[in-house]
Design a protein around this motif. Structure first.
Motif, PDB file in Angstrom:
ATOM      1  N   UNK A   1       0.813  -1.215   0.000  1.00  0.00           N
ATOM      2  CA  UNK A   1       0.000   0.000   0.000  1.00  0.00           C
ATOM      3  C   UNK A   1       0.849   1.269   0.000  1.00  0.00           C
ATOM      4  N   UNK A   2       2.080   1.138  -0.462  1.00  0.00           N
ATOM      5  CA  UNK A   2       2.935   2.313  -0.640  1.00  0.00           C
ATOM      6  C   UNK A   2       2.664   2.962  -1.994  1.00  0.00           C
TER       7      UNK A   2
ATOM      8  N   UNK B   1      -3.989   1.325   4.019  1.00  0.00           N
ATOM      9  CA  UNK B   1      -5.049   0.324   4.076  1.00  0.00           C
ATOM     10  C   UNK B   1      -4.482  -0.955   4.673  1.00  0.00           C
ATOM     11  N   UNK B   2      -5.357  -1.908   4.985  1.00  0.00           N
ATOM     12  CA  UNK B   2      -4.913  -3.181   5.552  1.00  0.00           C
ATOM     13  C   UNK B   2      -4.033  -3.945   4.558  1.00  0.00           C
ATOM     14  N   UNK B   3      -2.998  -4.566   5.086  1.00  0.00           N
ATOM     15  CA  UNK B   3      -2.070  -5.359   4.268  1.00  0.00           C
ATOM     16  C   UNK B   3      -1.764  -6.670   5.000  1.00  0.00           C
TER      17      UNK B   3
ATOM     18  N   UNK C   1      -5.485   5.600  18.920  1.00  0.00           N
ATOM     19  CA  UNK C   1      -6.044   4.589  18.023  1.00  0.00           C
ATOM     20  C   UNK C   1      -5.894   5.096  16.597  1.00  0.00           C
ATOM     21  N   UNK C   2      -5.792   4.196  15.654  1.00  0.00           N
ATOM     22  CA  UNK C   2      -5.636   4.569  14.252  1.00  0.00           C
ATOM     23  C   UNK C   2      -6.993   4.502  13.564  1.00  0.00           C
ATOM     24  N   UNK C   3      -7.340   5.542  12.842  1.00  0.00           N
ATOM     25  CA  UNK C   3      -8.652   5.563  12.196  1.00  0.00           C
ATOM     26  C   UNK C   3      -9.611   6.446  12.972  1.00  0.00           C
ATOM     27  N   UNK C   4     -10.879   6.314  12.659  1.00  0.00           N
ATOM     28  CA  UNK C   4     -11.883   7.231  13.201  1.00  0.00           C
ATOM     29  C   UNK C   4     -12.410   6.821  14.570  1.00  0.00           C
TER      30      UNK C   4
END
Length: 591
Positions: free
Chosen positions: A181-182, A230-232, A278-281
């Motif tokens: 996701x780079x 994003x998730x990897x 926390x990461x994200x919303x």
């Protein structure tokens, strides 16, 4: 890929599933079992169980199950070999080098390496001519060089190919960078840098691996304030915690949970090195469980605006499902910790920490803010809402203390407040029972779906499948039965293909004198198949554990096999049809 049985046996003995799982899930004993809230899906009613006797686990809500290796694979997002290595490190064993698989593990290692090189590139770019805009932003936020270095903060330059070209020169392919996701990919199939003109925060896990990135906009006209990886293969956004790699090293069992990366960085710079985000919303149950492994208390430090306070309420609900104590820092005098520290200094923030409210005090304070207590209507409204808050408090002592305080504050009888609390508790009990019934039904539905996905023939052959699964569970629980049963049944007698495969694996290992505990079966099955095997193993709790029960199952299996064979004789060959006739004639003669 299989490991030597002796090695797996020792690993199984050293890594007791109860002790491993309990570091991720709060388990409560229920007879011979241990139950808790599933770490793999959100639920209110526990449907996750650990079976110490078989060293297995299964969730009746989402269908996730297996042995201790499967659990670590799923909870830590690892492949099979990495999960085994993880457990080896935990119990002091060495991984047999000649068994190491370089397939998926190699892809993960390449991803870690690409992320590490990307972090180095971004850090270098921050101090280049192109990084001037990012350095100015750091100066504006009063970030010191020491802080920038500690967190590896960098800059993703303008243009759409700088990182790609740099990593290509280091030997990384576009596909590897895309999987990490780079890079992004256009509809025409062209690759481009995912992060452009952003202040870059590397996300580092507790083992020191760079797993992802969070990019903060430098141009306020950009629509997205933050762009996150994003998730990897190496990163799950809902599981990682920003700066936990630093905070876990502090000499405290308390963590400060912030809303954003900058807040965390500024708190560390001011000396509060136990701050994380926390990461994200929104906070997830997985993140809450992760925090519980490194602290006993969480201080929630979200923004003072309405959005931040709504997030506090949600976080308190999530932490209620853990063993963590929670308090809320009231941001008096500023929107966030960064603003308070810059206005008043670190000492003021330390005072706010000391005055932090526990979850009950915070909820009462939020209700109090809605009313004017100088009016009768305001007092009534606040008392009614306060009673709803206290109705959810389990401690009688805590309820009594707050009821007394409210009685003094509102000039009402304590008995009246307690009566209102009791009324609300009865209503909550009715709601809870309804929710539990819905949750149980949902769990049952999900259980059927999961096991039927793996065994697609099961719904049309329930009688046969049930007998097959009972026989399999009996063998798992009583391997010694195999010698008495091996001449009574074969894999060809099975009606459903999946159960035939499981039975075949079990009997093949048993015939060779090998163990058949779930730990030894993992290499033979996919993750979903292993969950189904774990589900079958749960039947052992209801078995009579006798050979006659197995013989009854074999009789049913053969009868159901005959039914399926006779279902459409027109499709049989002449030879098969004659065999059926002979079988029936023999059966009649026997009678």
């Amino acid at each position: 890929m299989a490991f030597d049985d002796a090695f797996l046996s020792e690993l199984r003995q050293r890594c007791d599933i109860e002790s491993i799982v309990s570091s991720y899930v709060t388990l409560k004993r229920k007879g011979k079992l241990l139950g808790g809230l599933c770490p793999f899906h959100n639920e209110k009613t526990p449907s996750f169980y650990v079976y110490p006797e078989t060293q297995s686990y299964y969730c009746f809500g989402c269908g996730n199950g297996g042995d201790v290796v499967t659990f670590i694979k799923n909870i830590e997002n690892l492949d099979y070999v990495e999960a085994v290595k993880f457990l080896c490190d935990k119990c002091g064993m060495s991984l047999p080098e000649d068994n190491y698989d370089n397939g998926l593990s190699h892809r993960r290692m390449r991803m870690y390496e690409a992320n590490r090189e990307a972090a180095r590139f971004y850090y270098k770019m921050l101090f280049s001519n192109e990084g001037k805009i990012a350095r100015e932003y750091c100066n504006y936020r009063q970030l010191t060089k020491e802080t920038v270095k500690k967190f590896g903060i960098g800059y993703a330059p303008e243009g759409w190919s700088a990182l790609r070209e740099h990593l290509n020169q280091l030997g990384f392919s576009d596909m590897e960078l895309y999987e990490a996701n780079l890079l992004g990919k256009s509809q025409k199939g062209n690759y481009y840098d995912r992060f452009v003109n952003r202040l870059m925060f590397p996300i580092i896990d507790v083992r020191g691996n760079v797993v992802a990135f969070s990019g903060r906009r430098l141009n306020e006209e950009d629509k997205a304030k933050y762009v996150n990886s994003a998730d990897t293969l190496v990163y799950k956004k809902g599981r990682e915690i920003f700066a936990l790699n630093h905070a876990r090293k502090t000499n405290t069992d308390t963590l400060i949970l912030c809303e954003g990366n900058i807040d965390v960085v500024m708190l560390h710079q001011a000396g509060f090195t136990n701050a994380v985000a926390a990461l994200g919303t929104a906070l997830t149950q997985d993140q809450a469980q992760a925090l519980s492994r490194y602290a006993s208390e969480i201080l929630i430090c979200y923004d003072s605006d309405e959005a931040g306070q709504k997030a506090v309420q949600k976080a308190l609900g999530i932490f209620a499902n853990t063993t963590l104590k929670t308090k809320v820092i009231n941001m008096q005098g500023g929107k966030d910790p960064d603003e308070i520290i810059k206005k008043f200094g670190p000492e003021r923030f330390r005072e706010l920490i000391e005055k932090a409210s526990n979850d009950t005090e915070y909820k009462l304070m939020r209700q109090r803010e809605k009313y004017s207590l100088s009016t009768a209507d305001g007092k009534v409204g606040f008392m009614q809402d306060a009673a709803k808050v206290l109705a959810r408090v389990s401690s009688p002592i805590e309820v009594d203390i707050y009821a007394s305080k409210l009685a003094d504050e509102l000039s009402v009888r304590k008995e009246a407040i307690m009566s209102e609390i009791t009324k609300n508790r009865k209503a909550l009990s009715r709601i809870k029972k309804t929710e539990q019934m819905k949750e149980v039904q949902k769990s049952l539905d999900n259980r059927k779906d999961v096991i039927n996905i793996v065994n697609a023939q099961r719904p049309d052959n329930l009688h046969a499948a049930s007998a097959e699964e009972t026989l399999i569970a009996s063998l798992i629980n009583n391997p010694s039965y195999y010698k008495q049963l091996k001449d009574e049944v074969s894999k060809d007698d099975f009606v459903t293909d999946f159960n035939r495969k499981v039975f075949s694996v079990l009997t093949e290992r048993l015939s060779e004198g090998k163990p058949i505990d779930l730990s030894f079966l993992t290499p033979y099955f996919s993750d979903d198949e292993m969950s189904a095997v774990a589900r079958i193993a749960t039947i052992t709790q209801n078995l009579s554990n006798c050979v006659n029960e197995c013989l009854d199952c074999i009789r049913v299996i053969k009868q159901e096999k005959d039914k399926s064979a006779y279902s459409n004789p027109s499709e049989l060959s002449d030879k098969d049809f004659l065999n059926i006739f002979k079988d029936r004639t023999k059966s009649n003669n026997d009678v």
